[in-house]
Design a protein around this motif. Structure first.
Motif, PDB file in Angstrom:
ATOM      1  N   CYS A 235      10.382  12.425   1.511  1.00 44.71           N
ATOM      2  CA  CYS A 235       9.868  13.010   2.800  1.00 44.71           C
ATOM      3  C   CYS A 235       8.425  12.395   3.274  1.00 44.71           C
ATOM      4  CB  CYS A 235       9.816  14.504   2.640  1.00 44.71           C
ATOM      5  SG  CYS A 235      11.241  15.440   2.545  1.00 44.71           S
ATOM      6  N   ARG A 236       7.710  12.014   2.205  1.00 47.83           N
ATOM      7  CA  ARG A 236       6.546  11.299   2.694  1.00 47.83           C
ATOM      8  C   ARG A 236       6.982  10.050   3.077  1.00 47.83           C
ATOM      9  NH1 ARG A 236       3.584  15.705   2.673  1.00 47.83           N
ATOM     10  NH2 ARG A 236       2.960  16.454   0.918  1.00 47.83           N
TER      11      ARG A 236
ATOM     12  N   LYS B  44       7.831   5.803   7.758  1.00 47.87           N
ATOM     13  CA  LYS B  44       8.951   5.025   8.368  1.00 47.87           C
ATOM     14  C   LYS B  44       8.964   5.357   9.755  1.00 47.87           C
ATOM     15  CE  LYS B  44      11.852   3.551   4.657  1.00 47.87           C
ATOM     16  NZ  LYS B  44      13.206   3.326   3.989  1.00 47.87           N
ATOM     17  N   SER B  45       9.020   6.711  10.048  1.00 46.47           N
ATOM     18  CA  SER B  45       9.037   6.834  11.583  1.00 46.47           C
ATOM     19  C   SER B  45       8.022   6.387  12.309  1.00 46.47           C
ATOM     20  CB  SER B  45       9.038   8.410  11.479  1.00 46.47           C
ATOM     21  OG  SER B  45       9.281   9.016  12.626  1.00 46.47           O
ATOM     22  N   PHE B  46       6.913   6.399  11.750  1.00 48.78           N
ATOM     23  CA  PHE B  46       5.713   5.683  12.380  1.00 48.78           C
ATOM     24  C   PHE B  46       5.997   4.285  12.762  1.00 48.78           C
ATOM     25  CE2 PHE B  46       1.872   3.351  12.058  1.00 48.78           C
ATOM     26  CZ  PHE B  46       1.078   3.807  13.249  1.00 48.78           C
TER      27      PHE B  46
ATOM     28  N   ALA C 146      12.160  -1.544   5.023  1.00 48.43           N
ATOM     29  CA  ALA C 146      13.017  -1.933   3.919  1.00 48.43           C
ATOM     30  C   ALA C 146      12.729  -1.133   2.534  1.00 48.43           C
ATOM     31  CB  ALA C 146      12.816  -3.327   3.620  1.00 48.43           C
ATOM     32  N   ILE C 147      11.718  -0.466   2.456  1.00 50.34           N
ATOM     33  CA  ILE C 147      11.601   0.311   1.360  1.00 50.34           C
ATOM     34  C   ILE C 147      12.370   1.351   1.120  1.00 50.34           C
ATOM     35  CG2 ILE C 147       9.754   2.056   0.084  1.00 50.34           C
ATOM     36  CD1 ILE C 147       7.665   0.592   1.804  1.00 50.34           C
TER      37      ILE C 147
ATOM     38  N   GLU D 253       0.820  -1.106   0.014  1.00 48.19           N
ATOM     39  CA  GLU D 253       0.004   0.015  -0.044  1.00 48.19           C
ATOM     40  C   GLU D 253       0.727   1.162   0.187  1.00 48.19           C
ATOM     41  OE1 GLU D 253      -3.291   0.426  -0.462  1.00 48.19           O
ATOM     42  OE2 GLU D 253      -3.656  -1.760  -0.600  1.00 48.19           O
ATOM     43  N   ILE D 254       1.920   1.320   0.756  1.00 50.91           N
ATOM     44  CA  ILE D 254       2.754   2.246   0.819  1.00 50.91           C
ATOM     45  C   ILE D 254       3.488   2.619  -0.433  1.00 50.91           C
ATOM     46  CG2 ILE D 254       4.818   3.240   2.054  1.00 50.91           C
ATOM     47  CD1 ILE D 254       4.022   1.555   4.552  1.00 50.91           C
TER      48      ILE D 254
END
Length: 334
Positions: A85-86, A91-93, A113-114, A64-65
């Motif tokens: 940035c998106r 990833k931070s979440f 891993a993206i 989905e990401i």
């Protein structure tokens, strides 16, 4: 193992507890992450035909990401930098989630891993001195709005401040007595002091006298007295650049944004032979590598270096290793 917290609870904890209370990030970081999640949740909701309130963590997959990132580039036409940035916000979440929900470790690992997308590094766009003067001449300083814009553009050129650093400026951050200086708060809430030309300080003081502000109020405001926004600055800047193009056609080939003024300050400091470590402190760079790129961008500096570099006066004898009849004989002679 069942999950102990819902997706909504995790997202609330991420923003309110982790980002604000634990990490104490700036409000601009929170707003950036918030905008990313707004876009992503709306996209996922439409893609899965499910209301946002009914989305679960298990449905926020790496697939989905990746689809969302592709959508932002193709449909929304954002740059690769914005796309990355998106991804960083998402990833931070998931770095937060992997410490809260051990059962989601595999899912978090897939998301983390993206890879970020590599992008082409373009030549730095900056203004020549006559272009700076041409744009600064455009605001009508007889009006409060024109006086504000002239002072803001002069401040950006003097300090090389990021646009939000300049818009956050309050009267209490400015020292009007010699030596004039301004205190800026940059990325990571790092403070730095930038020197001001007496002319710049005089422009800011004149603006304050015409439109008084409390010591802790923003200096640059709109006609309603509320803080000026970055988008508002970009809108006004486009008007001034278009007007300046009448006398300076070279501006028509450049995409002038508030950040270009920061590049301009850096390149002009390099051209003035200011030490690179001083420029680093001036601009608030965390790494010298970032500062060094401005030395490569300044063509005049490279022309001067070329003139100082002596051209070969004649044919020189080849090096000793090339004159040796045999490479082995040469090695034996060492």
């Amino acid at each position: 193992m069942r999950m102990t917290a819902s997706f909504v609870q995790l997202l609330h904890a991420f923003f309110e507890n982790w980002l604000v209370q634990q990490r104490n990030v700036s409000a601009h970081t929170v707003w950036s992450y918030r905008d990313t999640w707004r876009l992503f949740l709306r996209f996922t909701s439409e893609r899965q035909k499910r209301p946002i309130a009914r989305l679960s963590l298990a449905q926020i997959t790496a697939t989905e990401i990746c689809a969302f990132l592709q959508h932002t580039e193709v449909e929304r036409h954002v740059s690769i930098g914005t796309r990355n940035c998106r991804l960083a916000a998402i990833k931070s979440f998931f770095r937060f989630v992997q410490a809260q929900e051990p059962s989601a470790l595999a899912q978090c690992a897939e998301v983390l891993a993206i890879p970020s997308k590599r992008m082409q590094r373009r030549l730095i766009c900056y203004l020549e001195s006559d272009e700076v003067a041409g744009i600064l001449a455009q605001p009508d300083r007889s009006t409060v709005e024109g006086q504000r814009d002239h002072a803001l553009l002069s401040f950006l050129y003097n300090t090389g401040a990021r646009i939000q650093e300049a818009l956050d400026l309050c009267p209490q951050d400015i020292r009007f007595d010699a030596p004039c200086q301004a205190r800026l708060v940059g990325k990571g809430k790092k403070e730095r002091i930038c020197p001001l030309w007496p002319e710049t300080a005089a422009l800011l003081l004149a603006l304050l006298k015409r439109h008084p502000r409390a010591p802790d109020q923003r200096l640059f405001v709109n006609r309603y007295g509320t803080p000026l926004s970055a988008s508002g600055v970009r809108f006004k800047m486009r008007q001034y650049v278009q007007a300046a193009c009448q006398q300076l056609p070279s501006l028509s080939s450049k995409r002038i944004t508030p950040h270009v003024w920061r590049h301009t300050t850096a390149v002009h400091l390099v051209a003035s032979k200011v030490d690179v470590t001083v420029i680093r402190s001036w601009l608030g760079h965390s790494s010298l590598d970032t500062t060094n790129q401005y030395a490569r961008a300044n063509m005049q500096t490279m022309r001067d270096a070329l003139q100082r570099f002596d051209a070969p006066s004649g044919i020189r004898p080849p090096p000793r290793w090339k004159r040796s009849a045999s490479l082995l004989d040469w090695l034996d002679s060492l």
